[in-house]
Design an enzyme around this catalytic site. Sequence first.
Site, short mmCIF file in Angstrom:
data_model
loop_
_atom_site.label_atom_id
_atom_site.label_comp_id
_atom_site.label_asym_id
_atom_site.label_seq_id
_atom_site.Cartn_x
_atom_site.Cartn_y
_atom_site.Cartn_z
N HIS A 14 0.85 -1.19 0.00
CA HIS A 14 0.00 0.00 0.00
C HIS A 14 0.88 1.24 0.00
O HIS A 14 2.10 1.17 0.19
CB HIS A 14 -0.98 0.00 1.19
CG HIS A 14 -0.39 0.48 2.48
ND1 HIS A 14 -1.10 1.16 3.43
CD2 HIS A 14 0.86 0.34 3.00
CE1 HIS A 14 -0.33 1.44 4.47
NE2 HIS A 14 0.85 0.95 4.24
N CYS A 23 5.75 6.67 4.01
CA CYS A 23 4.52 5.91 3.77
C CYS A 23 3.83 6.33 2.47
O CYS A 23 2.92 5.64 2.00
CB CYS A 23 3.55 6.06 4.94
SG CYS A 23 4.15 5.27 6.44
N HIS A 27 4.97 0.36 -0.50
CA HIS A 27 5.75 -0.53 0.35
C HIS A 27 4.82 -1.63 0.87
O HIS A 27 3.61 -1.60 0.63
CB HIS A 27 6.37 0.25 1.53
CG HIS A 27 5.35 0.87 2.43
ND1 HIS A 27 4.71 2.05 2.11
CD2 HIS A 27 4.84 0.47 3.62
CE1 HIS A 27 3.86 2.36 3.08
NE2 HIS A 27 3.91 1.41 4.01
N HIS A 29 3.61 -4.67 4.00
CA HIS A 29 3.55 -5.09 5.40
C HIS A 29 3.07 -6.53 5.46
O HIS A 29 2.35 -6.99 4.57
CB HIS A 29 2.51 -4.27 6.19
CG HIS A 29 2.83 -2.82 6.33
ND1 HIS A 29 3.71 -2.34 7.26
CD2 HIS A 29 2.36 -1.75 5.66
CE1 HIS A 29 3.77 -1.03 7.16
NE2 HIS A 29 2.96 -0.63 6.19
N HIS A 65 -1.61 -10.66 -0.61
CA HIS A 65 -0.81 -10.38 -1.81
C HIS A 65 -1.54 -9.47 -2.80
O HIS A 65 -1.50 -9.70 -4.02
CB HIS A 65 -0.36 -11.69 -2.47
CG HIS A 65 0.77 -12.35 -1.74
ND1 HIS A 65 0.59 -13.01 -0.55
CD2 HIS A 65 2.08 -12.44 -2.02
CE1 HIS A 65 1.75 -13.47 -0.13
NE2 HIS A 65 2.68 -13.14 -0.99
N GLU A 103 -0.16 -3.30 11.93
CA GLU A 103 0.66 -2.98 10.76
C GLU A 103 2.14 -3.29 11.04
O GLU A 103 2.89 -3.66 10.14
CB GLU A 103 0.49 -1.50 10.42
CG GLU A 103 1.14 -1.08 9.13
CD GLU A 103 0.72 0.33 8.75
OE1 GLU A 103 -0.23 0.45 7.94
OE2 GLU A 103 1.31 1.29 9.26
ZN LIG Z 1 2.52 1.16 5.44
#
Ligand SMILES: [Zn+2]
Length: 114
Positions: A14, A23, A27, A29, A65, A103
């Site tokens: 995201h 952010c 990237h 998580h 994914h 997160e």
């Molecule tokens: Zn993030």
Amino acid sequence: VYVLKVRSSFDAAHSITGHPGPCARLHGHRYDVEAEFGGGALDSLGMVRDFDALKKALSEVLPDHQNLNDVMDCVTTVENISRWLYDRLLAQGLPVLAVTVWETETCGCRYTPE
Ligand SMILES: [Zn+2]
């Protein structure tokens, strides 16, 4: 009331458009998820719901994914992800009480409508 808890995780990408820090860039998580389900009555087996059914329902709504920016029509903060998952579980007719999304190991959000 009995509160059942089911944990899972998913990997996703995201970006937070407009964020002043890193952010804003795409990237990924590994999100940890805890869904809570409630009920006041037990069935003949002494259960609110079978855990296998709850785990299956949770796994089906996780956007594993995926690029969250493609599958959600809102900003992909952990606040919105927890509510988005809550709404998807509720739409399946499940007695969901809350959804917590982590997160990172130390940062997460629990959404409940009350
Ligand atoms: Zn993030």
